[in-house]
Design a protein around this motif. Sequence first.
Motif, PDB file in Angstrom:
ATOM      1  N   SER A  46     -33.687 143.162  22.472  1.00 31.29           N
ATOM      2  CA  SER A  46     -34.446 143.540  23.564  1.00 31.29           C
ATOM      3  C   SER A  46     -34.538 145.345  23.915  1.00 31.29           C
ATOM      4  O   SER A  46     -33.172 146.147  23.011  1.00 31.29           O
ATOM      5  N   PRO A  47     -35.589 146.170  24.243  1.00 30.47           N
ATOM      6  CA  PRO A  47     -35.458 147.659  23.795  1.00 30.47           C
ATOM      7  C   PRO A  47     -33.812 147.802  24.991  1.00 30.47           C
ATOM      8  O   PRO A  47     -33.061 149.252  24.504  1.00 30.47           O
ATOM      9  N   LEU A  48     -33.677 147.246  25.601  1.00 29.21           N
ATOM     10  CA  LEU A  48     -32.173 147.619  26.181  1.00 29.21           C
ATOM     11  C   LEU A  48     -31.528 147.273  25.621  1.00 29.21           C
ATOM     12  O   LEU A  48     -29.999 148.300  25.552  1.00 29.21           O
ATOM     13  N   GLN A  49     -30.830 146.208  25.233  1.00 28.78           N
ATOM     14  CA  GLN A  49     -29.270 145.916  24.123  1.00 28.78           C
ATOM     15  C   GLN A  49     -29.518 146.532  22.999  1.00 28.78           C
ATOM     16  O   GLN A  49     -28.517 147.945  22.607  1.00 28.78           O
ATOM     17  N   ARG A  50     -30.701 147.436  22.618  1.00 24.84           N
ATOM     18  CA  ARG A  50     -31.112 148.385  21.828  1.00 24.84           C
ATOM     19  C   ARG A  50     -30.074 149.932  21.871  1.00 24.84           C
ATOM     20  O   ARG A  50     -29.198 150.696  21.610  1.00 24.84           O
ATOM     21  N   HIS A  51     -30.654 150.413  23.707  1.00 22.55           N
ATOM     22  CA  HIS A  51     -30.645 151.087  24.159  1.00 22.55           C
ATOM     23  C   HIS A  51     -27.999 151.211  24.783  1.00 22.55           C
ATOM     24  O   HIS A  51     -27.613 152.578  24.407  1.00 22.55           O
ATOM     25  N   ARG A  52     -27.982 150.030  25.129  1.00 23.84           N
ATOM     26  CA  ARG A  52     -26.483 149.819  25.133  1.00 23.84           C
ATOM     27  C   ARG A  52     -26.384 149.886  23.323  1.00 23.84           C
ATOM     28  O   ARG A  52     -24.712 150.343  24.136  1.00 23.84           O
ATOM     29  N   LEU A  53     -26.761 149.595  22.859  1.00 19.63           N
ATOM     30  CA  LEU A  53     -25.384 149.946  21.973  1.00 19.63           C
ATOM     31  C   LEU A  53     -25.193 151.331  20.955  1.00 19.63           C
ATOM     32  O   LEU A  53     -24.312 152.265  21.485  1.00 19.63           O
ATOM     33  N   VAL A  54     -26.614 151.917  21.472  1.00 19.66           N
ATOM     34  CA  VAL A  54     -26.607 153.341  20.792  1.00 19.66           C
ATOM     35  C   VAL A  54     -25.734 154.483  22.212  1.00 19.66           C
ATOM     36  O   VAL A  54     -25.024 154.700  21.377  1.00 19.66           O
ATOM     37  N   HIS A  55     -25.586 153.580  23.190  1.00 13.89           N
ATOM     38  CA  HIS A  55     -24.789 154.284  24.799  1.00 13.89           C
ATOM     39  C   HIS A  55     -23.127 154.411  24.184  1.00 13.89           C
ATOM     40  O   HIS A  55     -22.579 155.112  24.569  1.00 13.89           O
ATOM     41  N   ALA A  56     -23.119 152.875  23.440  1.00 16.75           N
ATOM     42  CA  ALA A  56     -21.974 151.980  23.261  1.00 16.75           C
ATOM     43  C   ALA A  56     -21.064 153.187  21.881  1.00 16.75           C
ATOM     44  O   ALA A  56     -20.378 153.692  22.156  1.00 16.75           O
ATOM     45  N   ALA A  57     -21.827 153.675  21.133  1.00 16.02           N
ATOM     46  CA  ALA A  57     -21.454 154.309  20.125  1.00 16.02           C
ATOM     47  C   ALA A  57     -21.384 155.601  20.514  1.00 16.02           C
ATOM     48  O   ALA A  57     -20.042 156.408  19.688  1.00 16.02           O
ATOM     49  N   LEU A  58     -22.358 156.351  20.985  1.00 14.65           N
ATOM     50  CA  LEU A  58     -22.189 157.557  22.165  1.00 14.65           C
ATOM     51  C   LEU A  58     -21.333 157.407  23.217  1.00 14.65           C
ATOM     52  O   LEU A  58     -21.390 158.685  23.802  1.00 14.65           O
ATOM     53  N   SER A  59     -20.954 157.031  23.920  1.00 12.68           N
ATOM     54  CA  SER A  59     -19.391 156.983  25.101  1.00 12.68           C
ATOM     55  C   SER A  59     -18.767 158.429  25.375  1.00 12.68           C
ATOM     56  O   SER A  59     -19.145 158.577  26.182  1.00 12.68           O
ATOM     57  N   GLU A  60     -18.868 158.833  24.532  1.00  9.01           N
ATOM     58  CA  GLU A  60     -17.499 159.817  24.891  1.00  9.01           C
ATOM     59  C   GLU A  60     -18.013 161.000  24.584  1.00  9.01           C
ATOM     60  O   GLU A  60     -17.942 161.824  25.851  1.00  9.01           O
ATOM     61  N   GLU A  61     -19.324 161.384  23.766  1.00  7.04           N
ATOM     62  CA  GLU A  61     -20.723 162.403  23.903  1.00  7.04           C
ATOM     63  C   GLU A  61     -20.842 162.989  25.237  1.00  7.04           C
ATOM     64  O   GLU A  61     -21.250 163.553  25.668  1.00  7.04           O
ATOM     65  N   LEU A  62     -21.494 161.188  26.240  1.00  6.78           N
ATOM     66  CA  LEU A  62     -22.769 160.610  26.760  1.00  6.78           C
ATOM     67  C   LEU A  62     -21.704 161.219  28.073  1.00  6.78           C
ATOM     68  O   LEU A  62     -21.493 161.288  28.761  1.00  6.78           O
ATOM     69  N   ALA A  63     -19.633 160.924  28.171  1.00  4.25           N
ATOM     70  CA  ALA A  63     -19.493 161.484  29.333  1.00  4.25           C
ATOM     71  C   ALA A  63     -19.290 162.337  29.088  1.00  4.25           C
ATOM     72  O   ALA A  63     -18.141 163.084  30.352  1.00  4.25           O
ATOM     73  N   GLY A  64     -19.064 163.094  28.316  1.00  6.38           N
ATOM     74  CA  GLY A  64     -18.899 164.482  27.692  1.00  6.38           C
ATOM     75  C   GLY A  64     -20.078 165.867  27.915  1.00  6.38           C
ATOM     76  O   GLY A  64     -20.856 165.810  29.214  1.00  6.38           O
ATOM     77  N   PRO A  65     -20.510 166.096  26.639  1.00  7.06           N
ATOM     78  CA  PRO A  65     -20.917 167.068  26.339  1.00  7.06           C
ATOM     79  C   PRO A  65     -22.217 167.304  27.066  1.00  7.06           C
ATOM     80  O   PRO A  65     -22.985 167.604  26.707  1.00  7.06           O
ATOM     81  N   VAL A  66     -22.937 165.825  26.089  1.00  7.55           N
ATOM     82  CA  VAL A  66     -24.218 165.669  26.600  1.00  7.55           C
ATOM     83  C   VAL A  66     -24.598 165.296  27.749  1.00  7.55           C
ATOM     84  O   VAL A  66     -24.483 164.480  28.277  1.00  7.55           O
TER      85      VAL A  66
END
Length: 137
Positions: free
Chosen positions: A81-101
């Motif tokens: 699903s679109p939500l599962q796809r976004h979760r995969l992207v978020h999981a891959a970028l968890s460090e960046e999303l917790a910091g500079p992004v």
Amino acid sequence: MLSGQLIRRLFSMAGRVCLSRGSAGSGTSGPVEAAIRMKLEQALNPEVLELRNESGGHAVPPGSETHFRVAVVSSCFEGLSPLQRHRLVHAALSEELAGPVHALAIQARTPAQWRENPQLDASPPCLGGSKKTRGTP
């Protein structure tokens, strides 16, 4: 927040169907953009990866890497699903999303979906500032 078990399950699901042929990308302009590109390529093996740093259109200092738009085209997304796809992207970028992004707009598509509409969507213009400075309650 995603649990470790859910993240492992999503990556496991994607790994079972991931048969993509490599990735396409362009040069990078900063360390955050380079990290985003590298992590998405490693995690999702995309056929197409378009990454746009949109920080210049926001109320941030020049040269910032805080606002991004990404199109990720991968057969890893088949059956998700679109939500599962976004979760995969978020999981891959968890460090960046917790910091500079600060902001990440995601277009996560299968190769068939990309063939129907092969372009990165445009973001609306930033209004800048806070609600208080814009006169919004």
